[in-house]
Design an enzyme around this catalytic site. Structure first.
Site, mmCIF file in Angstrom:
data_model
loop_
_atom_site.group_PDB
_atom_site.id
_atom_site.type_symbol
_atom_site.label_atom_id
_atom_site.label_comp_id
_atom_site.label_asym_id
_atom_site.label_seq_id
_atom_site.Cartn_x
_atom_site.Cartn_y
_atom_site.Cartn_z
ATOM 1 N N THR A 105 7.086 47.702 10.891
ATOM 2 C CA THR A 105 7.309 47.612 12.331
ATOM 3 C C THR A 105 6.152 48.341 13.001
ATOM 4 O OG1 THR A 105 9.714 47.474 12.131
ATOM 5 C CG2 THR A 105 8.833 48.196 14.246
ATOM 6 N N LYS A 180 10.548 41.785 17.109
ATOM 7 C CA LYS A 180 11.208 42.992 16.601
ATOM 8 C C LYS A 180 11.469 43.974 17.734
ATOM 9 C CE LYS A 180 12.874 46.031 13.731
ATOM 10 N NZ LYS A 180 12.214 46.537 12.527
ATOM 11 N N LYS A 248 10.130 55.951 16.913
ATOM 12 C CA LYS A 248 8.819 55.320 16.701
ATOM 13 C C LYS A 248 8.833 53.899 17.228
ATOM 14 C CE LYS A 248 7.627 53.144 13.115
ATOM 15 N NZ LYS A 248 7.469 51.719 12.656
#
Length: 295
Positions: A105, A180, A248
């Site tokens: 990611t 995502k 994050k």
């Protein structure tokens, strides 16, 4: 137990053997592919090779040599660049026409950057972040959202199905990472809503496990309710997708929103709520630990 669709065996590499990468690479080996692995901590790569019968390499370049597909699942943009670029990076070892598939990611910007470099070297790059968490990786049931060249996607999709239940191309380079981000935005607001609902029900004196069982059969049902509701009631958070990882991811989301002008007031607020959980010492708690702020 995972069953694998029969396809011709491929020569593949897998870079990054964390809680996601280790089982993902394992599914590739169990599906019959010849797998070479690399991990920054060499002992982890050696342990994986001993478990699955593959080969451990000393560098990403060595792992990528001769591989038709190179998969990676590392921590962030900088980690990704470190295993891709440079004299010991995967691109230096890949043969013309090989496909690099990134399950990290990361930012859409780094996906586009590496895609450009790959094309200049006669390689293909697919950004392919995953959803489903550690359990999805272990069970081979991840959802993979991909961006990149259609032909490269078509080539990698049946191979990636070894560890996934769905592998879908959603657009050109960077689109997988953007999808995502959409996923994480949706989850952030949902988990906060579930946390508030459970905290409210507790204060009201309800048996919240029973209530969740009831409303889980109606419009409030969600993956988070089904898989995290009871553990939230019990105050159990020592598992799952860590708060540090979610922050994050939300940092990537908010950076992208500043670039494209999207308004994300709830997401920004939930990001700060996760900062509160970190301040409580919950860095490695599951994301469902948002409820701890409310008790």
């Amino acid at each position: 137990m995972k069953t694998y669709e029969p396809i011709a065996a491929k020569t593949v590499a897998f870079l990054g053997l964390g809680v996601m990468g280790h089982p993902m690479a394992g599914h590739l080996a169990r599906a019959g592919h010849a797998v070479t692995v690399y991990n920054r901590t060499a002992a982890k790569a050696a342990a994986w090779a001993a478990e699955y019968g593959g080969r451990a390499a000393a560098t990403p370049r060595e792992a990528a040599q001769g591989a038709q597909f190179v998969f990676a699942c590392v921590g962030n943009d900088d980690d990704l660049r470190s295993v891709v670029l440079g004299g010991d990076g995967a691109f230096a070892g890949m043969a013309s026409g090989a496909v690099f598939v990134d399950h990290t990611t990361a930012s859409a910007a780094v996906a586009r950057e590496l895609n450009e470099i790959a094309m200049q070297s006669g390689l293909h790059f697919v950004d392919a972040p995953v959803s489903g968490g550690q359990a999805g990786a272990v069970n081979g049931l991840l959802t993979v959202m991909c961006g990149g060249d259609a032909a490269a996607f078509d080539a990698m999709q049946p191979v990636a199905m070894a560890f996934a239940r769905a592998v879908t191309r959603v657009g050109e380079s960077g689109a997988g990472q953007l999808a995502k981000m959409v996923n994480q935005i949706a989850i952030a607001g949902l988990v906060q809503g579930l946390a508030e609902a459970i905290a409210f029900g507790d204060r009201a004196g309800l048996d919240m496990k029973q209530v969740l069982e009831v409303i889980g059969k109606g419009a409030a049902q969600s993956w988070q309710m089904d898989n995290r509701g009871k553990t939230m009631v019990d105050g159990q958070f020592e598992f799952g997708f860590a708060v540090d990882w979610m922050r994050k991811d939300l940092g990537l989301v908010l950076d992208e929103a500043r670039r494209n002008g999207a308004k994300l007031p709830v997401t920004a607020l939930v990001d700060q709520f996760y900062a509160d959980v970190q301040a409580m010492g919950g860095n490695r708690w599951d994301t469902s630990s948002l409820i701890r702020r409310l008790k």
